[in-house]
Design a protein around this motif. Structure first.
Motif, short mmCIF file in Angstrom:
data_model
loop_
_atom_site.label_atom_id
_atom_site.label_comp_id
_atom_site.label_asym_id
_atom_site.label_seq_id
_atom_site.Cartn_x
_atom_site.Cartn_y
_atom_site.Cartn_z
N PRO A 1 4.69 -16.38 -0.21
CA PRO A 1 5.25 -17.63 0.31
C PRO A 1 6.68 -17.49 0.83
N HIS A 2 7.48 -16.69 0.11
CA HIS A 2 8.86 -16.47 0.50
C HIS A 2 9.17 -14.98 0.37
N THR A 3 10.12 -14.53 1.17
CA THR A 3 10.45 -13.11 1.19
C THR A 3 10.85 -12.59 -0.19
N SER A 4 11.53 -13.42 -0.96
CA SER A 4 12.04 -12.97 -2.25
C SER A 4 11.09 -13.27 -3.42
N SER A 5 9.94 -13.88 -3.12
CA SER A 5 9.04 -14.28 -4.20
C SER A 5 7.88 -13.32 -4.35
N GLY A 6 7.06 -13.57 -5.36
CA GLY A 6 5.86 -12.77 -5.56
C GLY A 6 4.74 -13.25 -4.64
N ARG A 7 3.51 -12.86 -4.99
CA ARG A 7 2.37 -13.22 -4.15
C ARG A 7 1.50 -14.27 -4.84
N ILE A 8 0.73 -14.98 -4.00
CA ILE A 8 -0.27 -15.91 -4.51
C ILE A 8 -1.60 -15.61 -3.79
N PRO A 9 -2.72 -15.94 -4.41
CA PRO A 9 -4.02 -15.64 -3.80
C PRO A 9 -4.28 -16.51 -2.57
N THR A 10 -5.01 -15.98 -1.62
CA THR A 10 -5.51 -16.74 -0.48
C THR A 10 -6.92 -17.21 -0.81
N GLU A 11 -7.49 -17.97 0.09
CA GLU A 11 -8.88 -18.39 -0.10
C GLU A 11 -9.79 -17.19 -0.25
N LYS A 12 -9.53 -16.15 0.54
CA LYS A 12 -10.33 -14.93 0.45
C LYS A 12 -10.18 -14.28 -0.92
N GLY A 13 -8.97 -14.33 -1.46
CA GLY A 13 -8.74 -13.77 -2.79
C GLY A 13 -9.50 -14.52 -3.87
N TYR A 14 -9.50 -15.85 -3.79
CA TYR A 14 -10.25 -16.65 -4.75
C TYR A 14 -11.75 -16.37 -4.63
N GLN A 15 -12.24 -16.27 -3.40
CA GLN A 15 -13.66 -16.01 -3.19
C GLN A 15 -14.07 -14.68 -3.82
N ALA B 1 1.05 -5.10 -1.64
CA ALA B 1 1.28 -5.09 -0.19
C ALA B 1 -0.02 -4.83 0.56
N SER B 2 -0.83 -3.91 0.04
CA SER B 2 -2.12 -3.62 0.67
C SER B 2 -3.05 -4.82 0.61
N LEU B 3 -3.05 -5.49 -0.54
CA LEU B 3 -3.89 -6.67 -0.69
C LEU B 3 -3.45 -7.77 0.26
N GLU B 4 -2.15 -7.85 0.51
CA GLU B 4 -1.64 -8.84 1.46
C GLU B 4 -2.10 -8.51 2.86
N GLU B 5 -2.06 -7.24 3.22
CA GLU B 5 -2.51 -6.82 4.55
C GLU B 5 -4.00 -7.11 4.75
N GLU B 6 -4.76 -7.01 3.66
CA GLU B 6 -6.20 -7.22 3.75
C GLU B 6 -6.58 -8.69 3.66
N MET C 1 -12.40 -3.65 -0.37
CA MET C 1 -11.40 -3.03 -1.23
C MET C 1 -11.97 -1.73 -1.79
N ALA C 2 -11.43 -0.60 -1.35
CA ALA C 2 -12.00 0.70 -1.70
C ALA C 2 -11.58 1.15 -3.09
N GLN C 3 -10.39 0.79 -3.52
CA GLN C 3 -9.86 1.31 -4.77
C GLN C 3 -10.06 0.29 -5.91
N PRO C 4 -10.76 0.70 -7.00
CA PRO C 4 -10.98 -0.19 -8.13
C PRO C 4 -9.69 -0.75 -8.71
N ARG C 5 -8.58 0.04 -8.68
CA ARG C 5 -7.34 -0.45 -9.27
C ARG C 5 -6.85 -1.69 -8.53
N ARG C 6 -6.95 -1.70 -7.25
CA ARG C 6 -6.50 -2.86 -6.49
C ARG C 6 -7.36 -4.09 -6.82
N MET C 7 -8.63 -3.84 -7.10
CA MET C 7 -9.52 -4.92 -7.51
C MET C 7 -9.03 -5.52 -8.83
#
Length: 418
Positions: free
Chosen positions: A58-72, A47-52, A1-7
């Motif tokens: 989970p659903h097209t109309s919902s928000g995002r949840i962390p993946t295992e990589k995100g928790y790590q 969206a970028s975090l999802e691509e990475e 993750m290059a950008q601190p804001r995304r972190m």
């Protein structure tokens, strides 16, 4: 993750999801956190975090949840260790100080950790293979049979019979016992066996006895399976909304040998704060794919190790998922008789468990015959829960209980235990 804001965005999403267990949207994120950018910008970051691979939708109309990589990523960058509140630590000390034996202490520790975290708690009894010799007694029980009694630094008393004919005289037994105690203090069973065999060249009249003692030490050290697991809190899983994901965990809890190996290895591969974390696939256990394990060793520690101040900042770049967390621990209350009641009330039951900024953990190397080598933990304490567990709270609780158990074992070594 290059950008601190995304972190920062990822951290905020993980924190909010841990609290709510609901998908996190950009609008809610903007309201709860001062991120300094618009909701549209946050959506682009998400969206970028999802691509990475850090988030999923989970659903097209919902928000995002962390993946295992995100928790790590989140756990690797938990930057400080914040201890439990004074009231919580007093509650831990008060509850565990009522123990009548080491086994009772371990059972209480499992129940207590489960109540604090709301997850499965696992506490292992000290492993004979990792214990170090404190005292050896040679007791004649018949004309051809000796009872070898060994007291270890882990609070254990190991006993083994030794058949020897003809049996040495009482004077010889006392003399060999004195020499063996001086030579083997602070050694593991394997080291003690080697040391005793080295004495045979200078004590030819006691070769049979010394060889028998060496074999007894080896047998005691090989008795790895005598370690027991004390578990509590499995019922917590039955009340979770994600029970389908957690169901395989019940199977994992039945495989005690698998858990023993996993958590023992994890407790020996920890960060500067003495805590190890394995998330999902990092456990290398299919039944724990949707679970996380937080564990810490207790008992012996490397002789040179002094734990860092609990308020110190940790490393910023993760070197494995093992760090203390910067968040308050969950409080647990119960009205059940005999169960812990831990609150933030200043009038909590008094007890004492100092959590000094810098604590030199006990070292049992040394002694007149000590090996001089550092020694790892004699056992572990840990918590198992969903991947969206409150990592900072769980880490703080596991660490606090492990440190108390280390002190408890020390008290049994000093003869204060029963």
């Amino acid at each position: 993750m290059a950008q601190p804001r995304r972190m920062v965005v990822l951290r905020a999403i993980v924190e909010d999801y841990i609290r709510s267990q609901e998908p996190i949207g950009s609008a809610a994120l903007t309201k709860k956190h001062d991120l300094g950018v618009s909701s549209a910008t946050i959506r682009n970051d998400m969206a970028s975090l999802e691509e990475e691979g850090y988030l999923i939708q989970p659903h097209t109309s919902s928000g995002r949840i962390p993946t295992e990589k995100g928790y790590q990523y989140f756990v690797d960058r938990l930057s400080t260790v914040v201890p439990l509140s004074d009231a919580q630590r007093r509650g831990i000390a008060a509850f565990l100080s009522g123990s009548v034996s080491l086994q009772d202490t371990l059972q209480r520790a499992a129940r207590l950790l489960s109540h604090i975290t709301g997850q499965v708690a696992v506490v292992a009894s000290p492993s004979p293979a990792k214990a170090r010799v404190l005292r050896v007694q040679i007791v004649p029980v018949s004309s051809t049979l000796l009872l070898i009694v060994v007291i270890t630094d882990a609070g254990n008393v190991a006993q083994h019979t030794l058949a020897l004919s003809p049996q040495p005289t009482d004077i010889t037994l006392a003399d060999v016992g004195s020499v063996v105690n001086g030579a083997c203090l602070g050694l593991t069973f394997a080291q003690a066996a080697e040391r005793v065999r080295s004495l045979k060249s200078s004590r030819r009249e006691s070769v049979a006895l010394l060889e028998g003692l060496a074999q007894v030490f080896e047998a005691m050290g090989d008795n790895e399976r005598s370690s027991e697991l004390y578990m509590a809190g499995a019922s917590h899983l039955a009340h979770r909304r994600d029970i389908a994901d957690m169901a395989p965990l019940f199977d994992a809890l039945e495989e005690q040998i698998v858990l023993m190996k996993l958590m023992s290895a994890l407790s020996e591969d920890t960060d500067a704060y003495g805590v190890g974390v394995a998330i999902g696939s990092e456990t290398h256990t299919p039944e724990l794919l949707h679970a996380s394990v937080v564990t810490s060793g207790y008992g012996n520690s490397p002789a040179s190790r002094t734990e860092p101040a609990e308020s110190d900042a940790g490393h910023e770049d993760g070197g494995g998922s093992a760090l203390g967390g910067a968040a308050h621990a969950n409080t647990a209350q119960t009205g059940m008789a005999g169960e812990p009641r831990i609150t933030d009330d200043a009038d909590a039951e008094p007890g004492k468990m100092d959590d000094d900024d810098s604590v030199a953990m006990p070292s049992l190397d040394g002694g007149s015959g000590g090996s001089g080598e550092s020694s790892g933990p004699v056992a572990f304490v840990g918590s198992i829960g969903p991947t969206h567990m409150d990592y900072a709270a769980t880490i703080a609780a596991v660490r606090a209980v492990a440190r108390y158990l280390t002190r408890a074992i020390s008290s049994y070594d000093d003869g204060d235990g029963n």
